[in-house]
Write a protein that holds these residues in place. Sequence first.
Motif, PDB file in Angstrom:
ATOM      1  N   UNK A  10       0.854  -1.187   0.000  1.00 11.71           N
ATOM      2  CA  UNK A  10       0.000   0.000   0.000  1.00 11.71           C
ATOM      3  C   UNK A  10       0.887   1.233   0.000  1.00 11.71           C
ATOM      4  N   UNK A  11       0.582   2.176  -0.869  1.00 10.59           N
ATOM      5  CA  UNK A  11       1.368   3.406  -1.025  1.00 10.59           C
ATOM      6  C   UNK A  11       0.456   4.606  -0.825  1.00 10.59           C
ATOM      7  N   UNK A  12       0.930   5.612  -0.073  1.00  4.21           N
ATOM      8  CA  UNK A  12       0.250   6.907  -0.048  1.00  4.21           C
ATOM      9  C   UNK A  12       1.132   7.896  -0.778  1.00  4.21           C
ATOM     10  N   UNK A  48      -4.355   6.969  -1.703  1.00  4.74           N
ATOM     11  CA  UNK A  48      -3.811   5.663  -1.355  1.00  4.74           C
ATOM     12  C   UNK A  48      -3.954   4.726  -2.550  1.00  4.74           C
ATOM     13  N   UNK A  49      -2.924   3.917  -2.771  1.00  8.92           N
ATOM     14  CA  UNK A  49      -2.948   2.901  -3.823  1.00  8.92           C
ATOM     15  C   UNK A  49      -2.533   1.569  -3.215  1.00  8.92           C
ATOM     16  N   UNK A  50      -3.250   0.516  -3.568  1.00 11.19           N
ATOM     17  CA  UNK A  50      -2.912  -0.836  -3.120  1.00 11.19           C
ATOM     18  C   UNK A  50      -2.650  -1.688  -4.351  1.00 11.19           C
ATOM     19  N   UNK A 103     -11.629 -11.752 -14.223  1.00 12.44           N
ATOM     20  CA  UNK A 103     -10.606 -12.562 -14.859  1.00 12.44           C
ATOM     21  C   UNK A 103      -9.204 -12.285 -14.342  1.00 12.44           C
ATOM     22  N   UNK A 104      -8.205 -12.698 -15.139  1.00 16.99           N
ATOM     23  CA  UNK A 104      -6.813 -12.599 -14.695  1.00 16.99           C
ATOM     24  C   UNK A 104      -6.343 -11.152 -14.622  1.00 16.99           C
ATOM     25  N   UNK A 105      -5.695 -10.808 -13.532  1.00 16.13           N
ATOM     26  CA  UNK A 105      -5.163  -9.458 -13.316  1.00 16.13           C
ATOM     27  C   UNK A 105      -3.639  -9.529 -13.264  1.00 16.13           C
ATOM     28  N   UNK A 106      -2.990  -8.766 -14.125  1.00 13.17           N
ATOM     29  CA  UNK A 106      -1.525  -8.701 -14.142  1.00 13.17           C
ATOM     30  C   UNK A 106      -1.057  -7.726 -13.069  1.00 13.17           C
ATOM     31  N   UNK A 107      -1.329  -8.094 -11.833  1.00 15.00           N
ATOM     32  CA  UNK A 107      -1.064  -7.315 -10.639  1.00 15.00           C
ATOM     33  C   UNK A 107      -1.986  -6.093 -10.599  1.00 15.00           C
ATOM     34  N   UNK A 108      -3.151  -6.233  -9.938  1.00 14.87           N
ATOM     35  CA  UNK A 108      -4.175  -5.181  -9.939  1.00 14.87           C
ATOM     36  C   UNK A 108      -3.798  -3.972  -9.092  1.00 14.87           C
ATOM     37  N   UNK A 109      -4.356  -2.814  -9.485  1.00 16.47           N
ATOM     38  CA  UNK A 109      -4.148  -1.549  -8.790  1.00 16.47           C
ATOM     39  C   UNK A 109      -5.490  -1.058  -8.267  1.00 16.47           C
ATOM     40  N   UNK A 110      -5.562  -0.791  -6.958  1.00 16.75           N
ATOM     41  CA  UNK A 110      -6.754  -0.251  -6.326  1.00 16.75           C
ATOM     42  C   UNK A 110      -6.439   1.155  -5.817  1.00 16.75           C
ATOM     43  N   UNK A 111      -7.480   2.002  -5.701  1.00 20.68           N
ATOM     44  CA  UNK A 111      -7.279   3.390  -5.282  1.00 20.68           C
ATOM     45  C   UNK A 111      -8.306   3.781  -4.234  1.00 20.68           C
ATOM     46  N   UNK A 125      -9.354   7.200  -1.231  1.00 22.37           N
ATOM     47  CA  UNK A 125      -9.077   8.492  -0.610  1.00 22.37           C
ATOM     48  C   UNK A 125      -8.957   8.374   0.904  1.00 22.37           C
ATOM     49  N   UNK A 126      -9.479   7.269   1.481  1.00 23.54           N
ATOM     50  CA  UNK A 126      -9.594   7.199   2.942  1.00 23.54           C
ATOM     51  C   UNK A 126      -9.189   5.857   3.546  1.00 23.54           C
ATOM     52  N   UNK A 127      -8.662   4.933   2.745  1.00 24.23           N
ATOM     53  CA  UNK A 127      -8.291   3.578   3.163  1.00 24.23           C
ATOM     54  C   UNK A 127      -9.505   2.696   3.441  1.00 24.23           C
ATOM     55  N   UNK A 128     -10.707   3.193   3.219  1.00 22.25           N
ATOM     56  CA  UNK A 128     -11.923   2.432   3.493  1.00 22.25           C
ATOM     57  C   UNK A 128     -12.615   2.020   2.203  1.00 22.25           C
ATOM     58  N   UNK A 129     -12.859   2.976   1.318  1.00 24.44           N
ATOM     59  CA  UNK A 129     -13.541   2.705   0.049  1.00 24.44           C
ATOM     60  C   UNK A 129     -12.501   2.610  -1.063  1.00 24.44           C
ATOM     61  N   UNK A 130     -12.392   1.429  -1.674  1.00 20.75           N
ATOM     62  CA  UNK A 130     -11.386   1.162  -2.697  1.00 20.75           C
ATOM     63  C   UNK A 130     -12.054   0.805  -4.016  1.00 20.75           C
ATOM     64  N   UNK A 131     -11.479   1.274  -5.114  1.00 24.62           N
ATOM     65  CA  UNK A 131     -11.991   0.944  -6.439  1.00 24.62           C
ATOM     66  C   UNK A 131     -10.848   0.432  -7.312  1.00 24.62           C
ATOM     67  N   UNK A 132     -11.176  -0.575  -8.103  1.00 25.04           N
ATOM     68  CA  UNK A 132     -10.191  -1.120  -9.046  1.00 25.04           C
ATOM     69  C   UNK A 132      -9.936  -0.106 -10.159  1.00 25.04           C
ATOM     70  N   UNK A 133      -8.669   0.095 -10.493  1.00 23.37           N
ATOM     71  CA  UNK A 133      -8.289   1.064 -11.519  1.00 23.37           C
ATOM     72  C   UNK A 133      -7.840   0.395 -12.818  1.00 23.37           C
ATOM     73  N   UNK A 134      -6.873  -0.490 -12.723  1.00 23.35           N
ATOM     74  CA  UNK A 134      -6.270  -1.135 -13.889  1.00 23.35           C
ATOM     75  C   UNK A 134      -5.275  -2.180 -13.365  1.00 23.35           C
ATOM     76  N   UNK A 135      -4.468  -2.730 -14.258  1.00 21.38           N
ATOM     77  CA  UNK A 135      -3.378  -3.604 -13.861  1.00 21.38           C
ATOM     78  C   UNK A 135      -2.061  -2.843 -13.947  1.00 21.38           C
ATOM     79  N   UNK A 136      -1.057  -3.312 -13.181  1.00 19.11           N
ATOM     80  CA  UNK A 136       0.255  -2.671 -13.229  1.00 19.11           C
ATOM     81  C   UNK A 136       0.815  -2.704 -14.642  1.00 19.11           C
ATOM     82  N   UNK A 137       0.626  -3.837 -15.360  1.00 22.84           N
ATOM     83  CA  UNK A 137       1.139  -3.978 -16.721  1.00 22.84           C
ATOM     84  C   UNK A 137      -0.004  -4.037 -17.726  1.00 22.84           C
ATOM     85  N   UNK A 138       0.234  -3.455 -18.924  1.00 27.53           N
ATOM     86  CA  UNK A 138      -0.708  -3.619 -20.026  1.00 27.53           C
ATOM     87  C   UNK A 138      -0.647  -5.027 -20.588  1.00 27.53           C
TER      88      UNK A 138
END
Length: 366
Positions: free
Chosen positions: A55-57, A63-65, A77-85, A87-100
């Motif tokens: 987890x990175x701030x 915040x990004x996980x 499906x398969x995630x090439x290392x998923x990225x979540x975002x 604002x408060x460490x409570x509500x997280x949304x999927x953004x994309x994968x680390x790699x295309x």
Amino acid sequence: MNKIKITILKYAVVLFVAAILAGCNKELTVIEKQAYEAPKFFNPVVKPSLFNSSVLRTWDGWFYAYGSEENWVGAGGNRLMPVMKSADMVTWTYQRNIFNARPSWSTGAMTSPDVVEIERRYYVYYSFASASSTSPKPSIALATSVTPMGPFVEREDMEDMGTKPGNLFDTDSVDTPNPRHPFFFQEENGDKYLFYTSNVAGDVKSAVYCLPLSASGQRIPDFTSMKKVASADFDGVLIQKKDNFYYLFGTRVNGNSSTIIVGRSANLLGPYVDKTGGDLMVGTNGTIFAEANALFSSPGHNSKIFTDKSKEDWIMFHVIDSRDPKFTNNLDKKPLVLARIVWNNGWPELVSDYLTEKELIGPNFY
């Protein structure tokens, strides 16, 4: 300008000033700032799974996980290392994968991403290849991005790496078996280090090691400077600095479950000891920080500790939720829980309420 235009301009200025003066006689409307209310939540907060995560701030407060490569069966499906975002460490949304796309220079799973910010650029250190793989050899890999969400790409300056542009080091480089679970740490003076786990049953070289990095964080200047800091009993570690101590958190696997163990040292490179003075070089030593209960089992791979504006400390780690333990392909889901910790005589302790079904109050970062 003729006299008529000048007269009109003067008249307009007089009306404008009069309007301002008239407004000054009105009562001012005071807008009171609403007090921020910390969000309420139920654990786990990151679903469906984000195992061996970091987890990175970032500098702007987000915040990004980041999680290991994983097949979210029935949930994307398969995630090439998923990225979540968040604002408060409570509500997280999927953004994309680390790699295309999957890097082509190795095969196997990409796991244990540790994403860090270095001079407004973002580095991901990760494990590449399966734990039992010998061809290709297990590697600690590196990619960079100009944003915390990616996409991350192989290092631009690594032409000399030939067919392995993302390979920071592998078993040939360090002469230790199965290097995995990288963790980046930077001292206040700017010195950078990479910790990793080397663990193969029966191999005497298995242990937790630390290697100094170059100033850029992109190279290992001297492999002979490698330092052993803990036993091979740990499946990944994290170092947290607080006051005069460095705290080593490690995930200890116990059959089908795991616990999080902690020790501390006055020096980054150890020796790390538990509450009783037991050296973490010995596999049975270590103070338990998080262990399984009836609701959440297999706690592991905790985040760094984040301090909110109320001076409360927060940590995240993966678990198996007994209410929703597996994907439809029968592989374990490992979502992230958020928990508050307190310090007792210089040692971190979990607030037990956060590993229950209760509604909880989250951090106050605003």
